[in-house]
Design a protein around this motif. Structure first.
Motif, mmCIF file in Angstrom:
data_model
loop_
_atom_site.group_PDB
_atom_site.id
_atom_site.type_symbol
_atom_site.label_atom_id
_atom_site.label_comp_id
_atom_site.label_asym_id
_atom_site.label_seq_id
_atom_site.Cartn_x
_atom_site.Cartn_y
_atom_site.Cartn_z
ATOM 1 N N TYR A 35 0.830 -1.200 0.000
ATOM 2 C CA TYR A 35 0.000 0.000 0.000
ATOM 3 C C TYR A 35 0.869 1.258 0.000
ATOM 4 O O TYR A 35 0.573 2.216 -0.697
ATOM 5 C CB TYR A 35 -0.933 -0.002 1.215
ATOM 6 C CG TYR A 35 -1.963 1.094 1.167
ATOM 7 C CD1 TYR A 35 -3.174 0.898 0.535
ATOM 8 C CD2 TYR A 35 -1.709 2.330 1.745
ATOM 9 C CE1 TYR A 35 -4.128 1.902 0.479
ATOM 10 C CE2 TYR A 35 -2.652 3.346 1.693
ATOM 11 C CZ TYR A 35 -3.859 3.127 1.059
ATOM 12 O OH TYR A 35 -4.781 4.134 1.002
ATOM 13 N N GLY A 39 -0.108 2.879 -3.279
ATOM 14 C CA GLY A 39 -0.987 3.990 -2.948
ATOM 15 C C GLY A 39 -2.470 3.740 -3.043
ATOM 16 O O GLY A 39 -3.253 4.659 -2.864
ATOM 17 N N ASN A 40 -2.907 2.524 -3.346
ATOM 18 C CA ASN A 40 -4.335 2.259 -3.335
ATOM 19 C C ASN A 40 -4.608 0.809 -2.949
ATOM 20 O O ASN A 40 -3.781 -0.079 -3.129
ATOM 21 C CB ASN A 40 -5.007 2.633 -4.661
ATOM 22 C CG ASN A 40 -4.608 1.737 -5.802
ATOM 23 O OD1 ASN A 40 -4.986 0.577 -5.848
ATOM 24 N ND2 ASN A 40 -3.833 2.276 -6.728
ATOM 25 N N ARG A 41 -5.765 0.608 -2.369
ATOM 26 C CA ARG A 41 -6.130 -0.671 -1.767
ATOM 27 C C ARG A 41 -6.233 -1.838 -2.771
ATOM 28 O O ARG A 41 -5.657 -2.892 -2.522
ATOM 29 C CB ARG A 41 -7.441 -0.487 -1.011
ATOM 30 C CG ARG A 41 -7.868 -1.704 -0.268
ATOM 31 C CD ARG A 41 -9.134 -1.444 0.501
ATOM 32 N NE ARG A 41 -9.545 -2.661 1.165
ATOM 33 C CZ ARG A 41 -10.607 -2.756 1.888
ATOM 34 N NH1 ARG A 41 -11.380 -1.722 2.073
ATOM 35 N NH2 ARG A 41 -10.915 -3.893 2.462
ATOM 36 N N ASP A 43 -4.870 -2.406 -5.739
ATOM 37 C CA ASP A 43 -3.559 -2.818 -6.240
ATOM 38 C C ASP A 43 -2.714 -3.447 -5.134
ATOM 39 O O ASP A 43 -1.974 -4.401 -5.373
ATOM 40 C CB ASP A 43 -2.819 -1.622 -6.847
ATOM 41 C CG ASP A 43 -3.432 -1.176 -8.169
ATOM 42 O OD1 ASP A 43 -4.224 -1.935 -8.757
ATOM 43 O OD2 ASP A 43 -3.114 -0.054 -8.610
ATOM 44 N N GLY A 94 -6.172 5.733 -10.085
ATOM 45 C CA GLY A 94 -6.430 4.771 -9.026
ATOM 46 C C GLY A 94 -7.843 4.902 -8.480
ATOM 47 O O GLY A 94 -8.418 5.984 -8.461
ATOM 48 N N ASP A 96 -8.770 4.728 -5.451
ATOM 49 C CA ASP A 96 -8.780 5.565 -4.254
ATOM 50 C C ASP A 96 -8.883 7.039 -4.630
ATOM 51 O O ASP A 96 -9.564 7.806 -3.974
ATOM 52 C CB ASP A 96 -7.527 5.342 -3.405
ATOM 53 C CG ASP A 96 -7.580 4.029 -2.652
ATOM 54 O OD1 ASP A 96 -8.643 3.385 -2.662
ATOM 55 O OD2 ASP A 96 -6.562 3.651 -2.049
ATOM 56 N N GLN A 97 -8.219 7.438 -5.697
ATOM 57 C CA GLN A 97 -8.316 8.826 -6.143
ATOM 58 C C GLN A 97 -9.706 9.106 -6.691
ATOM 59 O O GLN A 97 -10.289 10.147 -6.433
ATOM 60 C CB GLN A 97 -7.279 9.112 -7.229
ATOM 61 C CG GLN A 97 -5.862 9.073 -6.737
ATOM 62 C CD GLN A 97 -4.877 9.133 -7.891
ATOM 63 O OE1 GLN A 97 -5.254 9.112 -9.048
ATOM 64 N NE2 GLN A 97 -3.601 9.198 -7.561
ATOM 65 N N GLY A 101 -10.292 9.108 -2.210
ATOM 66 C CA GLY A 101 -9.180 8.727 -1.355
ATOM 67 C C GLY A 101 -9.513 7.894 -0.131
ATOM 68 O O GLY A 101 -8.807 7.974 0.853
ATOM 69 N N ARG A 103 -9.418 4.990 2.494
ATOM 70 C CA ARG A 103 -8.334 4.078 2.859
ATOM 71 C C ARG A 103 -8.832 3.064 3.857
ATOM 72 O O ARG A 103 -9.806 3.286 4.559
ATOM 73 C CB ARG A 103 -7.178 4.844 3.482
ATOM 74 C CG ARG A 103 -6.529 5.761 2.479
ATOM 75 C CD ARG A 103 -5.227 6.238 2.983
ATOM 76 N NE ARG A 103 -4.571 7.297 2.316
ATOM 77 C CZ ARG A 103 -4.919 8.021 1.306
ATOM 78 N NH1 ARG A 103 -6.045 7.838 0.731
ATOM 79 N NH2 ARG A 103 -4.176 8.972 0.824
#
Length: 181
Positions: A35, A39-41, A43, A94, A96-97, A101, A103
């Motif tokens: 992570y 930077g994202n869940r 992936d 991503g 999350d973006q 965002g 998390r």
């Protein structure tokens, strides 16, 4: 990570119970490393599965708890680095973006520091994560990642500078206060 990983062909010397115990000991650490780099869940979850599949295929013999943890962290770093190099990775946004965002707070703490940390390049994120979240010393990180100690120290210094700049930018937003690192 809710799906259970089952090998298609299990090597004879690799016991399922030993793998399950190793998985339970290290899955959170591997997830946090993935992570921190990706930077994202979604992936990160895919990367965790891939790392443990690599573990099953390689079935290495570990000399200690720290050895198995170091192997998994290095494997996670290498896998994430390969993922970040893929051409399609640069062409997508991503989840999350796209979804503001969100998390997974149970695995990776969410605060202003974490948000700023996730804006750093993956290599910087990994070094700071290993040092501050996992508690490794620079010489341990250098050994684990196969890097020169001075390179690790220099990159950590650069990463802290960039993180400080990110935190200062955040402090200028309304309703935010400055944090010192």
């Amino acid at each position: 990570m809710s799906k259970e990983i089952r090998p298609t062909m299990k090597p004879a010397h690799f016991r399922e119970s030993a793998f399950n115990a190793l998985y339970e000991r290290h899955v959170d650490t591997v997830y946090r490393v993935c992570y921190a780099m990706l930077g994202n869940r979604p992936d990160a979850e895919d990367a965790v599965q891939s790392v443990f599949v690599k573990l099953m295929r390689a079935s290495p013999v570990f000399s200690s708890f720290e050895h198995e943890k170091a192997w998994l962290i290095a494997a996670a770093r290498n896998h994430c680095r390969d993922e970040l190099r893929r051409w399609w990775r640069r062409k997508i946004v991503g989840m999350d973006q796209a979804l503001s965002g969100r998390r997974d707070a149970a695995h990776f703490p969410q605060d202003d520091m974490t948000d700023c940390l996730l804006r750093l390049p993956p290599g910087h994120r990994l070094l700071l994560y290993l040092h501050y979240y996992e508690g490794y010393k620079p010489h341990e990180i250098a050994d684990m990642l196969g890097m020169n100690l001075n390179t690790v120290k220099t990159r950590m210094r650069d990463a802290r500078k960039r993180l400080r700049l990110e935190l200062e930018e955040d402090a200028h937003e309304p309703g935010k206060t400055a944090r010192r690192i």
